[in-house]
Enzyme design. Structure first.
Site, PDB file in Angstrom:
ATOM      1  N   TYR A 103      67.011  23.504  38.260  1.00 56.97           N
ATOM      2  CA  TYR A 103      65.759  24.889  37.371  1.00 56.97           C
ATOM      3  C   TYR A 103      67.745  25.103  37.097  1.00 56.97           C
ATOM      4  O   TYR A 103      68.180  25.713  35.929  1.00 56.97           O
ATOM      5  CB  TYR A 103      65.230  25.344  37.722  1.00 56.97           C
ATOM      6  CG  TYR A 103      64.894  26.637  37.145  1.00 56.97           C
ATOM      7  CD1 TYR A 103      64.333  26.513  36.145  1.00 56.97           C
ATOM      8  CD2 TYR A 103      65.019  27.652  37.275  1.00 56.97           C
ATOM      9  CE1 TYR A 103      64.458  27.508  35.080  1.00 56.97           C
ATOM     10  CE2 TYR A 103      64.754  28.351  36.692  1.00 56.97           C
ATOM     11  CZ  TYR A 103      64.110  28.785  35.775  1.00 56.97           C
ATOM     12  OH  TYR A 103      64.407  30.278  35.107  1.00 56.97           O
ATOM     13  N   GLY A 282      19.918  78.949  40.097  1.00 53.97           N
ATOM     14  CA  GLY A 282      19.127  79.092  41.396  1.00 53.97           C
ATOM     15  C   GLY A 282      20.255  78.668  42.718  1.00 53.97           C
ATOM     16  O   GLY A 282      19.957  79.715  43.545  1.00 53.97           O
TER      17      GLY A 282
END
Length: 373
Positions: A103, A282
């Site tokens: 390669y 509340g």
């Protein structure tokens, strides 16, 4: 600008074409496996640049290295020379060109063809001897350890490691593409012929696997890695890109009581954690002070009253904020504080704390605030 891209359907090619489309002003002429070398002269017509990415790195027969790397590059050089005008060429070579293997030899010979073209015609060439390139859309189980590891870890598959101490050099595909674009746009004055992409990252194979597994563990422990910069940022983006769609989501624990719910979303090792909580009309939450811990609250739905009282002087302070007014409320060490839903609907509030909650050392001490100065 007209750009011929060979290997347009490959890993780098796909990322490059996406960036070119985003930039605008580029006409891309793709060259891929559906074309032959004989197509190259015609495809060069009117082209301003060539980005040569095509090549062979996993052939069935080693002879394909020569035809797919050296031969194709030589044909490209011949076509450019025959067209009678200069067309700058960017070539993605490999660090393997420095080594004696089939390669590497084929890539080095391809470089030689480009250098010969440059010497004969002064045609600009830019040769990148790239290390391992990683990022989204690389093919797993092919030639990228990063792609293979990301694919496997994201799917609970085993990762095979021969030498965990082996070090690999990496460049991120976005950095490669941006370097190519800087040449096309005239922002890089490097005369060539050899050009390097920066930054180049180094990590051991074992370290890579460990990092990816820490990314995966984030969904359980909620502790994110430092994914904002550098190699960790690039690896995290790559890892997430390999998640299959059915794993795009995950659940986190939800803690609820009569007041509402509390959900932790994300924790960091050095910059705290993010969560959210709800409170019914509340309901008052909090009623404690810290010595060092700090927090930032952002009401994103509903109406809230924050109350504070100084632990030494008794000084009292209260303020009101609501989801339709993006306003950060910050708690201060030494002041006990609480938050009350003073609206008619559910209160939803985002919360950041500067540290991960530690049950053994929570730095949280109960103390009512009261409602009067």
């Amino acid at each position: 600008m007209k750009v011929l891209v060979t290997g347009a359907n490959g890993f780098i090619g796909k990322n490059l074409l996406m960036h070119l489309r985003e930039k605008g002003g580029f006409e891309v002429v793709p060259f891929s496996r559906q074309h032959t070398e004989q197509d190259l002269p015609g495809l060069l017509d009117g082209v301003d640049w060539v980005i040569h990415l095509a090549g062979i790195n996993r052939p069935e027969n080693p002879s394909e290295f020569v035809t797919g790397n050296t031969g194709l590059t030589q044909t490209l050089c011949d076509a450019v020379k025959q067209c009678g005008r200069q067309i700058p060429i960017i070539y993605s070579s490999s660090i393997q060109a420095e080594r004696e293997n089939d390669y590497g030899t084929s890539k080095r010979a391809a470089e030689g063809a480009l250098l010969a073209l440059n010497e004969a015609t002064d045609n600009p060439v830019y040769i990148y001897r790239l290390p391992n390139v990683f990022g989204k859309w690389a093919r797993p189980n092919y030639n990228s350890a990063v792609a293979t590891f990301c694919h496997n870890v994201a799917r609970d598959l085993p990762v095979s490691i021969n030498d965990p101490d082996a070090v690999i050099n990496l460049v991120y595909v976005d950095d490669v593409v941006n370097h190519f674009l800087s040449l096309l746009e005239g922002k890089n004055s490097n005369p060539g012929p050899f050009v390097e992409v920066e930054p180049v990252y180094q990590i051991s194979v074992g370290g890579l696997a460990d990092q990816l597994n820490r990314f995966k563990a984030t969904r359980e422990n909620l502790i994110t890695e430092q994914v904002g910069t550098g190699l960790t940022r690039a690896l995290y983006a790559t890892y997430v890109s390999y998640l299959p769609p059915e794993r795009f989501t995950y659940t986190v624990p939800q803690h609820g009581d009569d007041r509402g719910v509390f959900v932790e979303m994300l924790k960091t090792r050095d910059a705290g954690q993010f969560s959210f909580f709800t409170a019914h009309p509340g309901v008052t939450r909090g009623g404690h002070y810290h010595h060092s811990k700090t927090e930032k609250f952002l009401v994103i739905k509903g109406d809230a009253c924050f109350r504070f009282r100084h632990m030494l002087t008794g000084e009292f302070y209260e303020l009101f904020t609501a989801g339709d007014k993006p306003e950060i409320v910050e708690t201060v060490p030494g002041w006990t504080h609480d938050i009350t839903n003073v609206g008619d609907d559910e209160l939803v509030c985002m919360l950041w704390a500067n540290e991960i909650f530690d049950r053994d050392n929570p730095d949280t001490f109960a103390c009512p605030v009261g409602t009067e100065a």
